[in-house]
Motif scaffolding. Structure first.
Motif, PDB file in Angstrom:
ATOM      1  N   ASP A   1       2.531   5.807 -10.734  1.00  0.00           N
ATOM      2  CA  ASP A   1       3.313   4.690 -11.268  1.00  0.00           C
ATOM      3  C   ASP A   1       4.778   4.748 -10.865  1.00  0.00           C
ATOM      4  O   ASP A   1       5.419   3.720 -10.695  1.00  0.00           O
TER       5      ASP A   1
ATOM      6  N   ILE B   1       0.803  -1.229   0.000  1.00  0.00           N
ATOM      7  CA  ILE B   1       0.000   0.000   0.000  1.00  0.00           C
ATOM      8  C   ILE B   1       0.837   1.280   0.000  1.00  0.00           C
ATOM      9  O   ILE B   1       0.532   2.194  -0.769  1.00  0.00           O
TER      10      ILE B   1
ATOM     11  N   GLN C   1       4.998  -2.864 -14.047  1.00  0.00           N
ATOM     12  CA  GLN C   1       3.555  -3.041 -13.993  1.00  0.00           C
ATOM     13  C   GLN C   1       3.172  -4.518 -13.907  1.00  0.00           C
ATOM     14  O   GLN C   1       2.252  -4.893 -13.198  1.00  0.00           O
TER      15      GLN C   1
ATOM     16  N   THR D   1      -3.999   1.407  -3.222  1.00  0.00           N
ATOM     17  CA  THR D   1      -5.104   0.451  -3.322  1.00  0.00           C
ATOM     18  C   THR D   1      -5.837   0.700  -4.639  1.00  0.00           C
ATOM     19  O   THR D   1      -5.578   1.688  -5.328  1.00  0.00           O
ATOM     20  N   LYS D   2      -6.769  -0.188  -4.950  1.00  0.00           N
ATOM     21  CA  LYS D   2      -7.563  -0.027  -6.171  1.00  0.00           C
ATOM     22  C   LYS D   2      -8.286   1.316  -6.163  1.00  0.00           C
ATOM     23  O   LYS D   2      -8.373   2.000  -7.182  1.00  0.00           O
ATOM     24  N   ASP D   3      -8.789   1.712  -5.003  1.00  0.00           N
ATOM     25  CA  ASP D   3      -9.535   2.969  -4.892  1.00  0.00           C
ATOM     26  C   ASP D   3      -8.641   4.190  -4.712  1.00  0.00           C
ATOM     27  O   ASP D   3      -9.074   5.316  -4.956  1.00  0.00           O
ATOM     28  N   ASP D   4      -7.423   3.973  -4.273  1.00  0.00           N
ATOM     29  CA  ASP D   4      -6.496   5.082  -4.032  1.00  0.00           C
ATOM     30  C   ASP D   4      -5.084   4.691  -4.488  1.00  0.00           C
ATOM     31  O   ASP D   4      -4.185   4.510  -3.669  1.00  0.00           O
ATOM     32  N   PRO D   5      -4.889   4.555  -5.811  1.00  0.00           N
ATOM     33  CA  PRO D   5      -3.574   4.127  -6.298  1.00  0.00           C
ATOM     34  C   PRO D   5      -2.528   5.228  -6.173  1.00  0.00           C
ATOM     35  O   PRO D   5      -2.843   6.411  -6.248  1.00  0.00           O
TER      36      PRO D   5
END
Length: 187
Positions: free
Chosen positions: A15, A3, A186, A8-12
């Motif tokens: 990159d 993290i 990635q 997270t998926k909701d708060d990436p």
């Protein structure tokens, strides 16, 4: 563990955080597998929990074949954007030059938990040895990038930037290239 660098998926996270994390782990695993002129590791401090946290990126303490201790402070960078590898390495030079005493002060705090008097002494004097350019002090820079960005020369001004550490075996530059580093990170 993931993290702080990936999110997270909701708060990436951006990159470049993931790429930095992959670059630091690549360095750590390569360090364990390559032969070192400095001798075997006593300590190899790996990647931290959060790659954007202030402090030295890598730290290695060796015992040379003649029984002396040598430490190497590493600055780790990734080059995945538009900038050149030379520019990224220049940034690493500057960061190491300007912030090494601060990074080493943070690392030296570990000395308080060590019972071996000789190692305790080494840790207690990391900053002083660095500032004096003592034989125990050395520096390293690792940069990971895409194979297509690999320069013809690399680290050619390392000795000019760190003349106090430029005697043989005290400056190590390491360039790691991966065909498509961004895609690799990635994946």
């Amino acid at each position: 563990f993931i993290i702080p660098n990936v999110g997270t998926k909701d708060d990436p996270k951006p990159d470049d955080h993931l790429e930095g994390m992959i670059g630091e782990h690549l360095w750590y695993f390569l360090m364990q597998r390559i032969e070192h002129n400095d001798g075997p590791f006593i300590e190899l401090e790996g990647p931290g929990l959060n790659i954007t946290e202030g402090g030295g990126d890598g730290f290695a303490l060796h015992k040379t074949s003649d029984g002396q201790h040598r430490f190497r402070l590493w600055e780790l960078k990734k080059n995945s954007g538009e900038s050149t590898v030379s520019s990224t390495i220049g940034t690493a030079y500057n960061q190491l030059k300007n912030r090494a005493p601060e990074y080493l002060a943070k690392i030296s705090m570990k000395g308080g938990t060590i019972s071996d008097p000789e190692l305790k002494e080494i840790y207690a004097n990391l900053v002083e040895m660095w500032l004096e350019g003592a034989p125990e002090a050395s520096a390293g820079i690792h940069c990971v990038t895409c194979s297509s960005k690999k320069p013809r020369t690399c680290f050619s001004t390392f000795g000019d930037r760190f003349p106090e550490l430029s005697s043989p075996k005290r400056l190590h530059g390491m360039l790691s290239t991966i065909d498509e580093f961004t895609a690799f990170a990635q994946q």
